[in-house]
Design a protein around this motif. Structure first.
Motif, PDB file in Angstrom:
ATOM      1  N   ILE B  82     -17.510  43.652  59.909  1.00 18.57           N
ATOM      2  CA  ILE B  82     -18.765  43.355  60.099  1.00 18.57           C
ATOM      3  C   ILE B  82     -19.448  42.893  58.965  1.00 18.57           C
ATOM      4  O   ILE B  82     -19.700  43.653  57.831  1.00 18.57           O
ATOM      5  N   ASN B  83     -19.817  41.487  58.994  1.00 18.72           N
ATOM      6  CA  ASN B  83     -20.089  40.957  57.503  1.00 18.72           C
ATOM      7  C   ASN B  83     -21.504  39.741  57.928  1.00 18.72           C
ATOM      8  O   ASN B  83     -21.624  39.129  56.879  1.00 18.72           O
ATOM      9  N   LYS B  84     -22.068  40.291  59.106  1.00 18.22           N
ATOM     10  CA  LYS B  84     -23.226  39.165  59.301  1.00 18.22           C
ATOM     11  C   LYS B  84     -24.472  40.259  59.272  1.00 18.22           C
ATOM     12  O   LYS B  84     -24.766  40.716  60.455  1.00 18.22           O
ATOM     13  N   LEU B  85     -25.396  40.400  58.361  1.00 18.18           N
ATOM     14  CA  LEU B  85     -26.356  41.345  58.020  1.00 18.18           C
ATOM     15  C   LEU B  85     -27.328  40.217  57.734  1.00 18.18           C
ATOM     16  O   LEU B  85     -27.359  39.815  56.852  1.00 18.18           O
ATOM     17  N   TYR B  86     -28.518  40.220  58.475  1.00 21.09           N
ATOM     18  CA  TYR B  86     -29.549  39.536  58.577  1.00 21.09           C
ATOM     19  C   TYR B  86     -30.791  40.139  58.100  1.00 21.09           C
ATOM     20  O   TYR B  86     -31.239  41.186  58.773  1.00 21.09           O
ATOM     21  N   VAL B  87     -31.366  39.679  57.014  1.00 25.95           N
ATOM     22  CA  VAL B  87     -32.649  40.879  56.747  1.00 25.95           C
ATOM     23  C   VAL B  87     -33.903  39.754  56.698  1.00 25.95           C
ATOM     24  O   VAL B  87     -33.755  38.585  56.057  1.00 25.95           O
ATOM     25  N   GLU B  88     -34.896  40.051  57.336  1.00 23.04           N
ATOM     26  CA  GLU B  88     -36.083  39.108  57.493  1.00 23.04           C
ATOM     27  C   GLU B  88     -36.998  39.364  56.081  1.00 23.04           C
ATOM     28  O   GLU B  88     -37.321  40.163  55.741  1.00 23.04           O
ATOM     29  N   LYS B  89     -37.363  37.784  55.795  1.00 25.05           N
ATOM     30  CA  LYS B  89     -37.788  37.692  54.505  1.00 25.05           C
ATOM     31  C   LYS B  89     -39.395  38.359  54.522  1.00 25.05           C
ATOM     32  O   LYS B  89     -39.746  38.810  53.498  1.00 25.05           O
ATOM     33  N   GLU B  90     -39.954  37.903  55.752  1.00 24.50           N
ATOM     34  CA  GLU B  90     -41.347  38.214  55.603  1.00 24.50           C
ATOM     35  C   GLU B  90     -41.420  39.872  55.665  1.00 24.50           C
ATOM     36  O   GLU B  90     -42.412  40.384  55.052  1.00 24.50           O
ATOM     37  N   SER B  91     -40.355  40.715  56.386  1.00 25.21           N
ATOM     38  CA  SER B  91     -40.682  42.091  56.474  1.00 25.21           C
ATOM     39  C   SER B  91     -40.352  42.460  54.780  1.00 25.21           C
ATOM     40  O   SER B  91     -40.954  43.570  54.303  1.00 25.21           O
ATOM     41  N   ASP B 113      -8.555  33.599  50.869  1.00 21.97           N
ATOM     42  CA  ASP B 113      -7.749  34.440  49.827  1.00 21.97           C
ATOM     43  C   ASP B 113      -8.520  35.696  49.452  1.00 21.97           C
ATOM     44  O   ASP B 113      -8.591  36.160  48.438  1.00 21.97           O
ATOM     45  N   TRP B 114      -9.127  36.390  50.535  1.00 20.48           N
ATOM     46  CA  TRP B 114      -9.847  37.533  50.267  1.00 20.48           C
ATOM     47  C   TRP B 114     -10.738  37.658  49.251  1.00 20.48           C
ATOM     48  O   TRP B 114     -10.876  38.574  48.522  1.00 20.48           O
ATOM     49  N   ALA B 115     -11.443  36.542  49.008  1.00 20.96           N
ATOM     50  CA  ALA B 115     -12.630  36.312  48.088  1.00 20.96           C
ATOM     51  C   ALA B 115     -13.715  37.352  48.549  1.00 20.96           C
ATOM     52  O   ALA B 115     -14.164  37.256  49.738  1.00 20.96           O
ATOM     53  N   GLU B 116     -14.459  37.881  47.627  1.00 18.18           N
ATOM     54  CA  GLU B 116     -15.500  38.878  47.901  1.00 18.18           C
ATOM     55  C   GLU B 116     -16.797  38.119  48.090  1.00 18.18           C
ATOM     56  O   GLU B 116     -17.113  37.413  47.320  1.00 18.18           O
ATOM     57  N   LYS B 117     -17.425  38.104  49.357  1.00 17.88           N
ATOM     58  CA  LYS B 117     -18.425  37.504  49.596  1.00 17.88           C
ATOM     59  C   LYS B 117     -19.660  38.371  50.042  1.00 17.88           C
ATOM     60  O   LYS B 117     -19.347  39.458  50.504  1.00 17.88           O
ATOM     61  N   PRO B 118     -20.998  38.151  49.839  1.00 19.49           N
ATOM     62  CA  PRO B 118     -22.023  38.659  50.263  1.00 19.49           C
ATOM     63  C   PRO B 118     -22.129  38.732  51.705  1.00 19.49           C
ATOM     64  O   PRO B 118     -22.034  37.764  52.419  1.00 19.49           O
ATOM     65  N   SER B 119     -22.434  39.851  52.426  1.00 19.99           N
ATOM     66  CA  SER B 119     -22.640  40.038  53.689  1.00 19.99           C
ATOM     67  C   SER B 119     -24.135  39.673  54.221  1.00 19.99           C
ATOM     68  O   SER B 119     -24.431  39.479  55.232  1.00 19.99           O
ATOM     69  N   ILE B 120     -24.990  40.030  53.080  1.00 20.42           N
ATOM     70  CA  ILE B 120     -26.312  40.012  53.534  1.00 20.42           C
ATOM     71  C   ILE B 120     -27.124  38.491  53.294  1.00 20.42           C
ATOM     72  O   ILE B 120     -26.593  37.827  52.494  1.00 20.42           O
ATOM     73  N   LYS B 121     -27.446  38.086  54.539  1.00 25.12           N
ATOM     74  CA  LYS B 121     -28.386  36.815  54.393  1.00 25.12           C
ATOM     75  C   LYS B 121     -29.780  36.922  54.718  1.00 25.12           C
ATOM     76  O   LYS B 121     -30.360  37.567  55.645  1.00 25.12           O
ATOM     77  N   ILE B 122     -30.804  36.438  53.883  1.00 26.50           N
ATOM     78  CA  ILE B 122     -32.175  36.539  53.971  1.00 26.50           C
ATOM     79  C   ILE B 122     -32.600  35.431  54.751  1.00 26.50           C
ATOM     80  O   ILE B 122     -32.235  34.249  54.757  1.00 26.50           O
ATOM     81  N   VAL B 123     -33.149  35.834  56.101  1.00 28.84           N
ATOM     82  CA  VAL B 123     -33.803  34.780  56.947  1.00 28.84           C
ATOM     83  C   VAL B 123     -35.248  34.888  57.288  1.00 28.84           C
ATOM     84  O   VAL B 123     -35.572  35.897  57.066  1.00 28.84           O
ATOM     85  N   ASN B 124     -35.952  33.786  57.436  1.00 18.44           N
ATOM     86  CA  ASN B 124     -37.311  33.707  57.828  1.00 18.44           C
ATOM     87  C   ASN B 124     -37.486  34.251  59.330  1.00 18.44           C
ATOM     88  O   ASN B 124     -36.458  34.180  60.061  1.00 18.44           O
ATOM     89  N   ARG B 125     -38.868  34.600  59.898  1.00 14.49           N
ATOM     90  CA  ARG B 125     -39.017  34.993  60.864  1.00 14.49           C
ATOM     91  C   ARG B 125     -38.638  34.020  62.322  1.00 14.49           C
ATOM     92  O   ARG B 125     -38.219  34.683  63.106  1.00 14.49           O
ATOM     93  N   ALA B 126     -38.735  32.640  61.910  1.00 13.49           N
ATOM     94  CA  ALA B 126     -38.391  31.777  62.854  1.00 13.49           C
ATOM     95  C   ALA B 126     -36.880  31.627  62.899  1.00 13.49           C
ATOM     96  O   ALA B 126     -36.278  31.439  64.071  1.00 13.49           O
ATOM     97  N   GLU B 127     -36.136  31.820  62.006  1.00  8.69           N
ATOM     98  CA  GLU B 127     -34.741  31.869  61.980  1.00  8.69           C
ATOM     99  C   GLU B 127     -34.118  33.135  62.699  1.00  8.69           C
ATOM    100  O   GLU B 127     -33.237  33.096  63.200  1.00  8.69           O
ATOM    101  N   MET B 128     -35.018  34.307  62.642  1.00  7.52           N
ATOM    102  CA  MET B 128     -34.650  35.534  63.164  1.00  7.52           C
ATOM    103  C   MET B 128     -34.964  35.431  64.402  1.00  7.52           C
ATOM    104  O   MET B 128     -33.998  35.819  65.460  1.00  7.52           O
ATOM    105  N   ALA B 129     -35.776  34.797  65.061  1.00 10.73           N
ATOM    106  CA  ALA B 129     -36.041  34.407  66.501  1.00 10.73           C
ATOM    107  C   ALA B 129     -34.941  33.729  67.022  1.00 10.73           C
ATOM    108  O   ALA B 129     -34.309  34.027  68.036  1.00 10.73           O
ATOM    109  N   ASP B 130     -34.338  32.663  66.333  1.00 16.02           N
ATOM    110  CA  ASP B 130     -33.414  31.741  66.700  1.00 16.02           C
ATOM    111  C   ASP B 130     -32.138  32.810  67.025  1.00 16.02           C
ATOM    112  O   ASP B 130     -31.505  32.701  67.814  1.00 16.02           O
ATOM    113  N   LEU B 131     -31.733  33.697  65.965  1.00 19.77           N
ATOM    114  CA  LEU B 131     -30.810  34.383  65.841  1.00 19.77           C
ATOM    115  C   LEU B 131     -30.647  35.317  67.292  1.00 19.77           C
ATOM    116  O   LEU B 131     -29.545  35.520  67.825  1.00 19.77           O
TER     117      LEU B 131
END
Lengths: 130, 141
Positions: B82-91, B113-131
């Motif tokens: 579970i690596n898709k965590l979206y956080v709303e910028k406006e909030s 190659d098992w590279a460590e990557k961030p799970s959190i993506k900051i999105v704006n309100r419009a992008e959150m609506a699209d999601l």
């Protein structure tokens, strides 16, 4: 259409379970299918047989039980939520050394997997709660 | 409505977290659903909006309120794919928070190659609506 329902609030405190009940009843009367009603958080209190509201008020638990009987709707109480809140069927009461079964007719206790399964199997999952 | 694969249907599930961690039980019990759901091999995303952004603030300490600090559990999500965590910028903005205030949640990318990557993506309100528009099932807690 196949509806799955999630109820997240307890009875009387919040309108969510009233709205869910009326929605499910209307959907069934219109010929839709309701795959399951899953009760989570304080929603599990909708299934207590120990509720004795005033007679001139709506009988929320009884309404659900009657709906389950009439339309064979699967009413599922989340086991983890039940354990926190003192809701037990015979199996749970025996497992935890408690004295009584307080799950009303038509309801059953099962796991959260049933909620995910409902989401997978329904055309729409409709949530009632805050 | 989802794709058929490996004998079952895979749907896009979004867990929408709107409340802070300890004032009510919603956040804890939402996380419990997410962990159970991991066993069902669905396409899972988490979103954090409104006071829900407080759930993944770093440095949480609950000693003073006598409740269990369950925020470390979020670190385990990567191990459950579970690596898709979206956080709303406006909030975040509305609460005087930035990405630096959030836990550095990561996952290991098996395709890289098992590279460590961030799970959190900051999105704006419009992008959150699209999601949200893009999902099959939204569980809102």
């Amino acid at each position: 259409m196949k509806f799955g329902i999630l109820v997240n609030e307890g009875p009387y405190q919040h309108q969510a379970s009233d709205s869910a009940y009326l929605f499910v009843k209307a959907a069934l009367e219109k010929g839709h299918e309701v795959t399951r009603v899953f009760f989570y958080h304080d929603g599990v209190y909708n299934g207590t047989s120990y509720s004795v509201p005033p007679l001139d008020d709506r009988q929320i638990t009884k309404q659900w039980s009657e709906l389950a009987k009439e339309y064979d709707v699967d009413l599922v109480l989340c086991v983890a939520a039940c354990q926190r809140r003192g809701m037990m069927d015979d199996g749970e009461a025996e497992r935890h050394g408690k004295g009584a079964n307080n799950v009303a007719e038509g309801f059953r206790i099962s796991g959260l997997g049933q909620l995910i399964e409902t989401g997978i199997q329904s055309d729409r999952l409709v949530t009632f709660g805050d | 409505m989802g794709d058929m694969s490996e004998g079952g249907t895979t749907k896009k599930f979004l867990y929408l977290n709107r409340k802070a961690s300890y004032g009510t039980v919603y956040a804890l019990e939402s996380l419990e659903v997410v962990l159970i759901a991991a066993a069902f091999e669905q396409d899972v995303s988490l979103a954090f909006i409104d006071d829900g952004v407080y759930q993944i603030i770093k440095g949480q300490d609950t000693k003073g309120i006598g409740m269990k600090n369950f925020s470390p559990t979020f670190n385990a999500l990567g191990d459950y794919d579970i690596n898709k965590l979206y956080v709303e910028k406006e909030s975040l903005d509305e609460r005087g928070l930035t990405e630096d205030d959030l836990m550095p949640l990561v996952y290991e990318d098996e395709d890289d190659d098992w590279a460590e990557k961030p799970s959190i993506k900051i999105v704006n309100r419009a992008e959150m609506a699209d999601l949200m528009q893009d999902q099959d099932v939204i569980l809102s807690f």
